[in-house]
Scaffold this motif. Structure first.
Motif, PDB file in Angstrom:
ATOM      1  N   LEU A  93     -10.182  33.746  49.240  1.00 37.27           N
ATOM      2  CA  LEU A  93      -9.199  34.851  49.417  1.00 37.27           C
ATOM      3  C   LEU A  93      -7.955  34.535  48.746  1.00 37.27           C
ATOM      4  O   LEU A  93      -7.500  33.674  48.620  1.00 37.27           O
ATOM      5  CB  LEU A  93      -9.174  34.894  50.834  1.00 37.27           C
ATOM      6  N   GLY A  94      -7.651  35.981  48.387  1.00 40.05           N
ATOM      7  CA  GLY A  94      -6.304  35.574  47.687  1.00 40.05           C
ATOM      8  C   GLY A  94      -6.057  35.258  46.418  1.00 40.05           C
ATOM      9  O   GLY A  94      -4.955  34.577  45.810  1.00 40.05           O
ATOM     10  N   HIS A  95      -7.440  34.996  45.518  1.00 40.75           N
ATOM     11  CA  HIS A  95      -7.191  34.454  44.209  1.00 40.75           C
ATOM     12  C   HIS A  95      -6.287  35.359  43.397  1.00 40.75           C
ATOM     13  O   HIS A  95      -6.209  36.436  43.506  1.00 40.75           O
ATOM     14  CB  HIS A  95      -8.677  34.585  43.658  1.00 40.75           C
ATOM     15  N   ALA A 126      -3.577  40.313  41.158  1.00 42.12           N
ATOM     16  CA  ALA A 126      -3.388  40.775  39.887  1.00 42.12           C
ATOM     17  C   ALA A 126      -4.023  41.974  39.882  1.00 42.12           C
ATOM     18  O   ALA A 126      -3.524  43.214  39.606  1.00 42.12           O
ATOM     19  CB  ALA A 126      -3.294  39.852  38.905  1.00 42.12           C
ATOM     20  N   ASP A 127      -5.364  42.078  40.049  1.00 39.16           N
ATOM     21  CA  ASP A 127      -6.136  43.068  39.432  1.00 39.16           C
ATOM     22  C   ASP A 127      -6.283  44.383  40.591  1.00 39.16           C
ATOM     23  O   ASP A 127      -6.664  45.295  40.288  1.00 39.16           O
ATOM     24  CB  ASP A 127      -7.617  42.619  39.308  1.00 39.16           C
ATOM     25  N   HIS A 128      -6.392  43.588  41.822  1.00 39.38           N
ATOM     26  CA  HIS A 128      -6.331  44.669  42.923  1.00 39.38           C
ATOM     27  C   HIS A 128      -5.089  44.978  43.774  1.00 39.38           C
ATOM     28  O   HIS A 128      -5.266  45.532  44.914  1.00 39.38           O
ATOM     29  CB  HIS A 128      -7.637  44.385  43.803  1.00 39.38           C
ATOM     30  N   GLY A 129      -4.080  44.436  43.186  1.00 34.75           N
ATOM     31  CA  GLY A 129      -2.817  44.462  44.050  1.00 34.75           C
ATOM     32  C   GLY A 129      -2.856  43.946  45.234  1.00 34.75           C
ATOM     33  O   GLY A 129      -2.255  44.549  46.550  1.00 34.75           O
ATOM     34  N   GLU A 130      -3.648  42.856  45.706  1.00 33.42           N
ATOM     35  CA  GLU A 130      -3.748  42.275  46.758  1.00 33.42           C
ATOM     36  C   GLU A 130      -2.249  41.693  47.519  1.00 33.42           C
ATOM     37  O   GLU A 130      -1.778  40.681  46.615  1.00 33.42           O
ATOM     38  CB  GLU A 130      -4.963  41.144  46.942  1.00 33.42           C
ATOM     39  N   THR A 131      -1.741  41.989  48.735  1.00 37.55           N
ATOM     40  CA  THR A 131      -0.597  41.472  48.787  1.00 37.55           C
ATOM     41  C   THR A 131      -0.940  40.271  49.726  1.00 37.55           C
ATOM     42  O   THR A 131      -2.359  40.147  50.384  1.00 37.55           O
ATOM     43  CB  THR A 131       0.238  42.529  50.044  1.00 37.55           C
ATOM     44  N   ASP A 132       0.282  39.534  50.356  1.00 35.82           N
ATOM     45  CA  ASP A 132      -0.041  38.247  51.339  1.00 35.82           C
ATOM     46  C   ASP A 132      -0.645  38.917  52.502  1.00 35.82           C
ATOM     47  O   ASP A 132      -1.381  38.364  53.221  1.00 35.82           O
ATOM     48  CB  ASP A 132       1.138  37.614  51.656  1.00 35.82           C
TER      49      ASP A 132
END
Ligand SMILES: O=C(CO)COP(=O)(O)O
Length: 249
Positions: free
Chosen positions: A92-94, A99-105
């Motif tokens: 998780l959180g790679h 970067a590619d999917h805008g995942e936040t903490d």
């Protein structure tokens, strides 16, 4: 207890059914390694890979999951579905997803909670960009990512942390031993403030780990294994990294 040693492979968007021959080969040579072994293929290969592994001590994981258990989320996969397909872990959180999917903490923390609920071990990734390192912000970034991405319910039985400097991924460049040691010691201390058994959480290094540099990286304090990308695709390379981890004290 000490942290478990873990050699983890992240196949990213590589591999197909024919590539499972690499798993047969790995089972033959390293099916009884003393360190833990994890391979995270694309989700479509999880079930077939689990069947191929059979009774060998090689765990299978996903590369992401949705934060919700089910519902109208076209294209997504829940933690429970990963588990049902044969996974025991999920990355998780790679940084490629951040970067590619805008995942936040906060996204990562929600996904990790979903993984815990489904009975999966979350391999939570953190790491600074090159600009952040150059600006002297590395520990600030890692501290912020750990605080935001690791749920309070994390413990050594359900959580692994991977330090992957973004600039070292797929580049052939690695931090110096001192730089890795600094971040890993920092992570161990930082987790101790949040998690009761932080001393037992496995801390992986990831970013251009190869057979040629694995032994040196595994000699660094608080490095309990590696999260390996490119070099996990071939059983010969990944096997050499597993052997290096087995040989490291
Ligand atoms: O991103 C990584 C593992 O998750 C590291 O990738 P490489 O080993 O290809 O640098």
């Amino acid at each position: 207890m000490a942290p478990r040693k873990l050699a983890a492979g992240n196949w990213k968007m590589n591999g197909d059914l024919a590539a499972l021959a690499e798993i047969d080969s790995l089972c033959g040579t390293h099916g009884n390694a003393s360190c833990d072994i994890l391979i995270c293929p694309p989700a479509v290969l999880i079930h077939a890979m689990k069947e191929r592994v059979g009774d060998h001590a090689i765990a299978i994981g996903g590369q992401d999951c949705h934060a919700k258990p089910s519902g109208a989320h076209t294209g997504d996969i829940s933690a429970a579905q990963l588990k049902d397909a044969g996974a025991s872990h999920v990355i998780l959180g790679h940084s490629e997803r951040r970067a590619d999917h805008g995942e936040t903490d906060a996204d990562v923390a929600q996904k990790a909670s979903a993984a815990f609920d489904a009975g999966l071990v979350a391999v939570i990734c953190v790491g600074e960009t090159e600009a952040e390192r150059d600006a002297g912000q590395t520990l600030d970034v890692i501290g912020r990512q750990l605080s935001g991405s690791v749920p309070q319910a994390a413990h050594a039985g359900n959580c692994v942390i991977a330090y992957e400097p973004v600039w070292a991924i797929g580049t052939g460049r690695t931090p110096t031993n001192d730089q890795i040691a600094e971040v890993h010691a920092f992570m161990r201390n930082k987790l101790a403030a949040a998690v009761a058994d932080a001393a037992d959480i496995s801390l992986l290094y990831g970013g251009s780990v190869k057979p040629a540099n694995a032994s040196e990286i595994f000699s660094i304090a608080h490095v309990d294994g590696a999260l390996v990308g490119g070099a996990s695709l071939k059983a010969s390379d990944f096997g050499a990294i597993i052997s290096a981890l087995d040989a490291a004290g």
